[in-house]
Design a protein around this motif. Structure first.
Motif, short mmCIF file in Angstrom:
data_model
loop_
_atom_site.label_atom_id
_atom_site.label_comp_id
_atom_site.label_asym_id
_atom_site.label_seq_id
_atom_site.Cartn_x
_atom_site.Cartn_y
_atom_site.Cartn_z
N THR A 173 14.66 -2.73 6.14
CA THR A 173 14.27 -1.34 5.98
C THR A 173 12.89 -1.09 6.56
OG1 THR A 173 15.63 -1.20 3.99
CG2 THR A 173 13.93 0.49 4.27
N TRP A 174 12.78 0.02 7.29
CA TRP A 174 11.50 0.46 7.84
C TRP A 174 10.97 1.61 7.01
CZ3 TRP A 174 14.87 1.01 12.67
CH2 TRP A 174 14.90 -0.18 13.39
N ALA A 229 0.81 -1.21 0.00
CA ALA A 229 0.00 0.00 0.00
C ALA A 229 0.85 1.26 0.00
CB ALA A 229 -0.93 -0.01 1.21
N ASP A 230 2.10 1.16 0.40
CA ASP A 230 2.97 2.33 0.49
C ASP A 230 3.65 2.67 -0.83
OD1 ASP A 230 2.41 2.44 3.22
OD2 ASP A 230 4.13 1.19 3.74
N GLU A 231 3.40 1.91 -1.86
CA GLU A 231 4.14 2.05 -3.11
C GLU A 231 4.08 3.46 -3.71
OE1 GLU A 231 3.83 0.43 -7.63
OE2 GLU A 231 3.40 -1.02 -6.05
N CYS A 232 2.90 4.06 -3.78
CA CYS A 232 2.76 5.37 -4.42
C CYS A 232 3.55 6.45 -3.67
CB CYS A 232 1.29 5.77 -4.53
SG CYS A 232 0.39 4.78 -5.74
N GLU A 233 3.41 6.47 -2.34
CA GLU A 233 4.15 7.47 -1.56
C GLU A 233 5.65 7.25 -1.65
OE1 GLU A 233 2.49 8.96 2.37
OE2 GLU A 233 1.40 7.06 2.11
N LEU A 234 6.06 5.99 -1.62
CA LEU A 234 7.50 5.70 -1.72
C LEU A 234 8.04 6.03 -3.10
CD1 LEU A 234 7.74 2.44 0.36
CD2 LEU A 234 8.79 4.64 0.90
N PHE A 235 7.25 5.80 -4.15
CA PHE A 235 7.70 6.17 -5.49
C PHE A 235 7.91 7.67 -5.58
CE2 PHE A 235 6.78 7.50 -9.89
CZ PHE A 235 7.95 7.01 -10.47
N ALA A 236 7.01 8.46 -5.00
CA ALA A 236 7.17 9.91 -5.01
C ALA A 236 8.50 10.32 -4.36
CB ALA A 236 6.00 10.59 -4.31
N PRO A 261 7.25 3.20 -11.29
CA PRO A 261 6.72 2.50 -10.11
C PRO A 261 7.25 1.08 -9.99
CG PRO A 261 4.97 3.75 -11.17
CD PRO A 261 6.17 3.80 -12.09
N ALA A 262 7.62 0.46 -11.10
CA ALA A 262 8.17 -0.90 -11.05
C ALA A 262 9.47 -0.93 -10.25
CB ALA A 262 8.40 -1.43 -12.46
N ASP A 263 10.27 0.15 -10.31
CA ASP A 263 11.50 0.23 -9.51
C ASP A 263 11.16 0.19 -8.03
OD1 ASP A 263 13.01 0.60 -11.87
OD2 ASP A 263 12.95 2.79 -11.70
N THR A 264 10.14 0.93 -7.66
CA THR A 264 9.73 0.99 -6.25
C THR A 264 9.14 -0.34 -5.81
OG1 THR A 264 9.33 3.36 -6.52
CG2 THR A 264 8.38 2.30 -4.56
N ARG A 265 8.34 -0.95 -6.66
CA ARG A 265 7.79 -2.27 -6.36
C ARG A 265 8.90 -3.28 -6.11
NH1 ARG A 265 3.78 -1.26 -9.54
NH2 ARG A 265 4.84 -1.86 -11.45
N ALA A 266 9.94 -3.22 -6.94
CA ALA A 266 11.06 -4.15 -6.79
C ALA A 266 11.79 -3.92 -5.47
CB ALA A 266 12.03 -4.00 -7.96
N GLY A 307 9.77 -5.28 -2.62
CA GLY A 307 9.91 -6.73 -2.58
C GLY A 307 11.22 -7.16 -1.94
N SER A 308 12.30 -6.43 -2.25
CA SER A 308 13.60 -6.77 -1.64
C SER A 308 13.59 -6.49 -0.14
CB SER A 308 14.75 -6.03 -2.34
OG SER A 308 14.76 -4.67 -2.00
N TRP A 309 12.87 -5.44 0.29
CA TRP A 309 12.78 -5.17 1.73
C TRP A 309 12.04 -6.29 2.44
CZ3 TRP A 309 10.90 0.63 1.51
CH2 TRP A 309 11.94 1.43 1.03
N ILE A 310 10.97 -6.78 1.84
CA ILE A 310 10.22 -7.90 2.44
C ILE A 310 11.12 -9.13 2.52
CG2 ILE A 310 8.28 -9.48 2.08
CD1 ILE A 310 6.80 -6.97 0.85
N ASP A 311 11.87 -9.38 1.46
CA ASP A 311 12.81 -10.51 1.46
C ASP A 311 13.85 -10.36 2.58
OD1 ASP A 311 11.47 -11.57 -0.71
OD2 ASP A 311 12.99 -10.93 -2.18
N GLN A 312 14.37 -9.13 2.77
CA GLN A 312 15.34 -8.89 3.84
C GLN A 312 14.75 -9.28 5.19
OE1 GLN A 312 16.10 -4.70 3.73
NE2 GLN A 312 17.54 -4.82 2.03
#
Length: 167
Positions: A49-50, A2-9, A28-33, A36-41
């Protein structure tokens, strides 16, 4: 996500990437990626990352934390909106991240590496308890003669320093 749009900005704002323009998100695909890497971490290392929000509202003001790099060290990193810089968010997050990393994997040093020209990040590293380990040249076409400062929470062995400088 859900945070993707704000993080992309945040991640696509050129003001955020003056030190490393090649890391700026262009879609936005960069931010999505990266999300995903943060979730994997988190799943792999039990820390990562928080997303940082103001205490009084749900607006994202930045992100940061410690993540394991090269299986050798915790990397302390962050990005914050220009409008909240200097308000203590980076220091508060960094201090908490250093403590958390020491609890999760105390065998690994906590490191922050940054451009010498980024005095604000150097101050945050110091406030988080890290000390300057050394100054090293950066091979960078965009910033000829750039110098990387390496901060750590303890003395780094040769292998650890090599891992930091090649990360």
């Amino acid at each position: 996500m859900a945070d993707e749009c704000e993080l992309f900005a945040l991640c696509s704002d050129p003001r955020e990437w003056v030190q490393d323009p090649g890391l700026r998100h262009t879609s936005p695909a960069d931010t999505r990626a990266i999300l995903g890497s943060w979730i994997d971490q988190w799943n792999r290392d039990k820390l990562g990352t928080w997303v940082v929000r103001r205490h009084t509202e749900s607006v994202i003001v930045g992100f940061g934390g410690c993540s394991i790099r090269q299986h050798s060290f915790w990397n302390l990193g962050y990005r914050f909106l220009p409008s909240v810089r200097g308000l203590g968010y980076a220091t508060e997050m960094s201090c908490a991240a250093v403590v958390a990393a020491a609890c999760v994997r105390p065998d690994l040093p906590v490191v922050a590496y940054l451009r010498e020209s980024n005095a604000a990040s150097a101050r945050v590293a110091e406030k988080a308890g890290l000390v300057l380990v050394g100054r090293f040249p950066v091979a960078d076409d965009a910033h000829p003669g750039a110098v990387r400062l390496v901060y750590a929470n303890r003395r780094l062995g040769d292998d650890e320093l090599h891992a930091v400088l090649t990360a």
